[in-house]
Motif scaffolding. Structure first.
Motif, PDB file in Angstrom:
ATOM      1  N   GLU A 615       4.852   8.979   8.080  1.00  0.00           N
ATOM      2  CA  GLU A 615       4.342  10.046   8.662  1.00  0.00           C
ATOM      3  C   GLU A 615       3.203   9.886   8.861  1.00  0.00           C
ATOM      4  O   GLU A 615       2.535  10.309   9.882  1.00  0.00           O
ATOM      5  CB  GLU A 615       4.870  11.318   8.371  1.00  0.00           C
ATOM      6  N   TRP A 691      14.222  13.095  11.503  1.00  0.00           N
ATOM      7  CA  TRP A 691      13.760  14.380  11.920  1.00  0.00           C
ATOM      8  C   TRP A 691      12.458  14.533  12.516  1.00  0.00           C
ATOM      9  O   TRP A 691      12.071  15.429  13.457  1.00  0.00           O
ATOM     10  CB  TRP A 691      13.752  15.136  10.360  1.00  0.00           C
ATOM     11  N   GLU A 694      12.571  13.783  16.242  1.00  0.00           N
ATOM     12  CA  GLU A 694      13.130  14.742  16.746  1.00  0.00           C
ATOM     13  C   GLU A 694      12.140  16.088  16.975  1.00  0.00           C
ATOM     14  O   GLU A 694      12.187  16.874  18.169  1.00  0.00           O
ATOM     15  CB  GLU A 694      14.429  15.255  16.439  1.00  0.00           C
ATOM     16  N   ASN A 695      11.325  16.327  16.088  1.00  0.00           N
ATOM     17  CA  ASN A 695      10.396  17.594  15.886  1.00  0.00           C
ATOM     18  C   ASN A 695       9.187  17.434  16.132  1.00  0.00           C
ATOM     19  O   ASN A 695       8.527  18.193  16.388  1.00  0.00           O
ATOM     20  CB  ASN A 695      10.591  18.162  14.688  1.00  0.00           C
ATOM     21  N   ARG A 696       8.773  16.136  16.406  1.00  0.00           N
ATOM     22  CA  ARG A 696       7.307  15.883  16.681  1.00  0.00           C
ATOM     23  C   ARG A 696       7.445  14.958  17.909  1.00  0.00           C
ATOM     24  O   ARG A 696       6.830  13.866  17.747  1.00  0.00           O
ATOM     25  CB  ARG A 696       6.552  15.237  15.591  1.00  0.00           C
ATOM     26  N   LYS A 697       8.070  15.186  18.816  1.00  0.00           N
ATOM     27  CA  LYS A 697       8.362  14.520  19.978  1.00  0.00           C
ATOM     28  C   LYS A 697       7.069  13.836  20.600  1.00  0.00           C
ATOM     29  O   LYS A 697       7.052  12.820  21.048  1.00  0.00           O
ATOM     30  CB  LYS A 697       9.496  15.033  21.077  1.00  0.00           C
TER      31      LYS A 697
END
Length: 1020
Positions: A615, A691, A694-697
């Motif tokens: 990340e 994840w 998906e959540n930090r497109k």
């Protein structure tokens, strides 16, 4: 043990390494650990202004005792530098003995400090069972004053004036002095020394050879109750040394074959003094001892008999061999000195046995180095690789420094000036160093440097992974690493910031050992990884001041590459946001991710840490190329297709500095491929990665396009640069009018030769222009230049990033190489092309010349010079001329790894690229050219003790005559027992099978992927 075709067979040197690793025998206790320069180091500087160069200069070193180490020529010592053996010479012309190598201090040189001698590190093994050193000593008066005055006269635009530029070697009136050291087969502490000095001139000449044995002064500082070790003469040819930590040892001398008409042997004379300062000479004070450090100079050169101890004892001794009968040694003949440094007192030195041991160790060294690189390659490449690796081992030096004692002084000496404590390194009070370290250069940089060390460990891991791991581990130990997590940079300023390459080197060393030796040292990997977590946190907290994932960092090892001094506040105000610093941190993230995934294969807890680095990498990647604010600009310039540094004054106020330099190439380093099988093995890491996507497109789509589009082998690519940016950057990097030179990638684009970039700040003009050779300014000492020359280390990382990109794109991405040539290559072949260009800095061209020698006829064609190599710090961006430090095998030693990886298909001489033709040639023809060293029949022929015939010299040199036994690789003579013979036959069979398989990969153009398992975490 080197694994070949999955099978191990221990040669003699590997048996010694195994015994040392298992602590059955201390083979590394004695080695080439004596520095080549101890004077003018920060450790020896006790001045009030920090001027180390003038506080303790070369002239003082003859008479003043060192506090923290010793220096000498071809010196050998124990691992704590307590007892030392080195060599001195005298030609009866010089005003003092040649007992240490001469060079200019930083203020004296027109391009900073510079050695002004000619010497070569010819051979060495990891246990130092065999070592060979060559010193070329002029027969006429050494031109000390000429070298000082001429370099002072020259300016920054001129070349350095070196010893070879003087008349010192005119008419070949010089000595080739070969110094060989060997250890007994089963006795790690039995040392044999042989000095063979050849008169290369056309006239007889006199020579004095004076081996020294002495103790480092540990008694004058007020510790250990002032107890002194001792050396005393116990027989005409024997001296006994006593040290409370080393025990008793014996210096056993042998008479030397005579060189005069009398035929009488040369009998050595033992002389003694104390290793104490001559206060009377230096300061007009009183000496603490009647006999002092410089006694041998005055005794031998000036004939002062009262300077040495007539009772034959002291803490410093020498054996004086005078080859001065008649007119001296005849042209073409040699003087030979033999002696033993032993734990045994035998009273007699068997010279035939002595020579046999030396020859056997040399043959074992041949066998060891053949097994490191068994693939067929040209003799020239093997010679280059052998000397590169030998130089790496010769630059292992004892390094001693205790901050508290250095800063506050010693009990028995006057306290240092109070101001001295605040000159440098005031924040590094925890440092307590007493180790054998790999130095960048044996003379110019006799101190460790953190990022240099990381590169050293790659070639070191090929021959001695235990030592390489020790180096990387030490820098993260609590007596090196700062409590805040920072790694020490170098002794002039431990607090300076080097690029964060430690994690990369740790993982590469781990993987090289596993691939070459079949050993997987997870304890080492985990231990250093834990300490690197502290270092990574230090970087984030200290170098990303605004928390934007865009990093500052200072000079980052690139000295003068920027418009401004990047280690100082900007004259413009604001903060310099650095593309290279940000690229390095992204690279650091991926290296830590790689290690975490490797460790997670054994301990699942590391999956969470791997997720953290995944990340963090994505956020850095996004910050480098995109900004959240509408008016904010990234460091990427889409119009130019390149990354630039930028000055930030906060908010939207930013200005890019459009300098096309290595700064804009470093973001390429941050590249990693993940095998889908590996990702699937870690469900926690896989879930977290999904994840995040998906959540930090917004972030993921900009930086992870390859998540949906898998590459070669269904791999996943993590890269700081997208495919589009990669192609644009490579277009410039592979352009011969910009970065691509005949010998590698330049540090600054040649575009700036006609288009320098400048900025006027408050009436002061700052400018960056292409300077292919030595620096034209005094910035950072003026002894290095990042505004055009080629640097091996950064090229090495560029090659690795191209190989990683190739592992993802495969044949699907081809780029023009060179730009504008019409020749398109996939990135694996581009990497190979760069390796070949770098190799051809040293490989002979069609005209018989080596680029590093810059057209010097003596260096290129003289048989007594042409096979010996200096490994320079950096290279001219146009001609390839060697520049800077001349024994920088530290990171220029990376050449040995390149030859190991691509030597089999390296084009000799350099020609237009024709890989299939080259592969077919090697595949079909190579076995007719003695790929495997031939087995020696019977006992090696030995030198007769009373002869001065040059056969020793032929064994002590590299040459071009194929009929000369010493100039071809010969194999260790093997015991005749049946078990040994069968083991050897089995090993030979597997080597042949391995070589055949590797050549087949070259023939099918698969060679670029051979080393993928050295770079990434993969399934076992």
């Amino acid at each position: 043990m080197v694994l070949v075709d999955g099978v191990d067979f221990l040669c003699e040197e590997e048996k010694r390494l195994k015994a040392d690793r298992e602590r059955k025998a201390y083979w590394k206790k004695w080695g080439p650990y004596v520095a080549e320069r101890q004077w003018a180091t920060v450790r020896e500087d006790y001045s009030d202004n920090g001027d180390a160069w003038s506080h303790f200069n070369h002239d003082m070193a003859r008479s003043r005792v060192f506090r923290w180490g010793e220096d000498g020529i071809a010196g050998v010592s124990d691992t704590h530098g307590l007892e030392n053996i080195a060599f001195a010479f005298w030609n009866e012309k010089d005003p003092f003995l040649k007992e240490r190598l001469f060079g200019l201090s930083n203020p004296q040189g027109n391009h900073g400090e510079s050695i002004k001698e000619v010497h070569y590190h010819l051979d060495n093994t990891p246990t130092h069972s065999y070592m060979k050193f060559l010193y070329k000593y002029p027969q006429n008066k050494f031109p000390y004053e000429e070298l000082i005055k001429e370099n002072a006269r020259r300016g920054k635009q001129d070349h350095e004036y070196n010893l070879i530029d003087t008349d010192a070697f005119k008419d070949d009136r010089y000595w080739d002095i070969f110094i060989e050291t060997a250890k007994e087969a089963d006795e790690a502490e039995e040392l044999l020394f042989r000095v063979t000095a050849y008169n290369r001139g056309d006239q007889p000449a006199k020579l004095h050879i004076i081996p020294h044995v002495w103790f480092r002064n540990t008694w004058a500082w007020g510790y250990d109750n002032g107890k002194k070790p001792s050396i005393r003469q116990i027989a005409p040819l024997t001296a006994q040394t006593k040290h409370p930590k080393l025990g008793d040892r014996f210096l056993q001398l042998s008479p030397s074959p005579g060189i005069g008409s009398s035929g009488e042997d040369v009998q050595p004379k033992l002389i003694f003094t104390e290793n104490d300062t001559n206060n009377k000479l230096l300061y007009g004070g009183t000496n603490n001892s009647l006999y002092v450090k410089d006694a041998f100079h005055r005794h031998i050169v000036n004939g002062d008999k009262n300077t040495v101890n007539p009772h034959g004892r002291g803490t410093k001794a020498a054996a004086w061999y005078a080859f001065n009968e008649g007119e001296g040694v005849a042209p073409g003949e040699c003087a030979v000195v033999r002696f033993r440094f032993s734990k045994r007192h035998e009273g007699y030195l068997d010279e035939e046995y002595f020579d046999e041991v030396l020859e056997q160790r040399r043959l074992e060294a041949d066998d060891f180095y053949y097994r490191i690189s068994p693939l067929p390659m040209a003799d020239d490449l093997r010679n280059i690789q052998r000397q590169a690796l030998s130089g790496m081992l010769w630059t292992k030096q004892f390094y001693h420094f205790v901050w508290d004692q250095w800063a506050h002084g010693d009990p028995a000496t006057p306290a240092p000036p109070p101001s001295r404590k605040n000159i440098r390194n005031t924040q590094w009070r925890h440092m307590h160093l007493d180790d054998i370290l790999s130095m960048p250069d044996s003379w110019e940089y006799p101190f460790f440097a953190a990022w240099d060390t990381a590169f050293h460990c790659i070639p070191l891991a090929m021959v001695d992974p235990d030592f390489a791991k020790k180096q990387l581990d030490l820098l993260t130990r609590e007596w090196y690493q700062h409590p805040n997590g920072q790694l020490p940079a170098y002794e002039w300023n431990f607090g300076d910031v080097n690029p964060p390459v430690h994690a990369w080197s740790v993982f590469r060393t781990f993987k090289i050992e596993r691939k070459m030796y079949g050993r997987e040292d997870l304890d080492f990997l985990e231990r250093v990884f834990q300490k690197l977590l502290l270092n990574f946190t230090w970087w984030v907290n200290r170098k990303d001041s605004e928390g934007k994932n865009v990093f500052e960092g200072g000079f980052l090892g690139l000295d003068n590459i920027g418009l401004f001094n990047r280690s100082e506040p900007l004259p413009t105000g604001g903060v310099l946001e650095q593309a290279d610093s940000t690229g390095w941190m992204a690279f650091y993230c991926l290296c830590m991710l790689n290690i975490a995934l490797e460790l997670a294969k054994h301990r699942r807890i590391y999956e969470d840490i791997a997720s953290k680095f995944f990340e963090h990498f994505i956020l850095i990647s996004d910050a480098l190329s995109y900004r959240t604010g509408m008016e904010e600009k990234s460091l990427w310039n889409d119009e130019d297709g390149f990354y630039y540094d930028a000055i930030s004054w906060g908010g939207p106020w930013r200005q890019q500095l459009p300098v096309r330099s290595l700064v804009g190439l470093i973001p390429l380093y941050a590249t990693l491929t993940l095998e889908p099988e590996l990702v699937n093995k870690f469900p926690s890491f896989s879930r977290r990665m999904n994840w995040f996507i998906e959540n930090r497109k917004d972030v993921a789509e900009r930086n992870l396009a390859s998540m949906d589009k898998r590459g070669k082998g269904n791999r996943i690519l993590l890269s700081l640069v997208s495919k589009d940016k990669l192609v644009k950057i490579l277009q410039k990097m592979l352009d011969e009018t910009e970065f691509l030179s005949p010998n590698g990638i330049r540090s600054l684009s040649k575009y700036h030769q006609k288009h320098p970039f400048s900025m006027n700040v408050n009436g002061q003009n700052f400018q960056v222009a292409y300077v292919p050779g030595d620096s034209d300014s005094g910035l950072f000492g003026g002894n290095s230049n990042w505004r055009g020359p080629i640097w091996m280390a950064v090229n090495f990382l560029l090659i690795e990033c191209l190989l990683r990109q190739y592992m993802f794109y495969g044949e699907s991405l081809k780029v023009e190489c060179p730009t504008g040539s019409g020749d398109f290559m996939h990135l694996g072949h581009v990497a190979e092309e760069l390796q070949h260009r770098l190799t051809h800095l040293y490989v002979r061209g069609e005209d018989g010349r080596r680029a590093v020698n810059f057209g010097n006829d003596k260096l290129d064609f003289d048989p007594d010079w042409s096979e010996y190599l200096h490994f320079y710090e950096f290279f001219d961006g146009d001609s390839g001329r060697g520049l800077g430090a001349s024994h920088q095998t530290g990171w220029t030693g990376l050449l040995a790894k390149m030859i190991h990886d691509t030597g089999v298909n390296c084009r000799l001489p350099q020609t237009p690229r024709t890989p299939s033709v080259a592969a077919n040639h090697y595949f079909d023809d190579i076995w007719t050219r003695s790929a495997r060293p031939s087995i020696s029949n019977g006992r090696p022929k030995m030198q007769n003790r009373s002869s001065t015939y040059r056969s020793i010299g032929r064994r002590s040199s590299f040459g071009t005559n194929g009929d000369d036994d010493a100039r071809s690789i010969s194999r260790l003579s093997i015991q005749d027992d049946e078990e040994s013979r069968k083991e050897r036959e089995t090993a030979d069979h597997h080597i042949e099978k391995f070589v055949t398989n590797q050549l087949q990969r070259v023939r099918t153009h698969d060679s670029a992927s051979i080393h993928a398992d050295e770079m990434e975490a993969t399934l076992d």
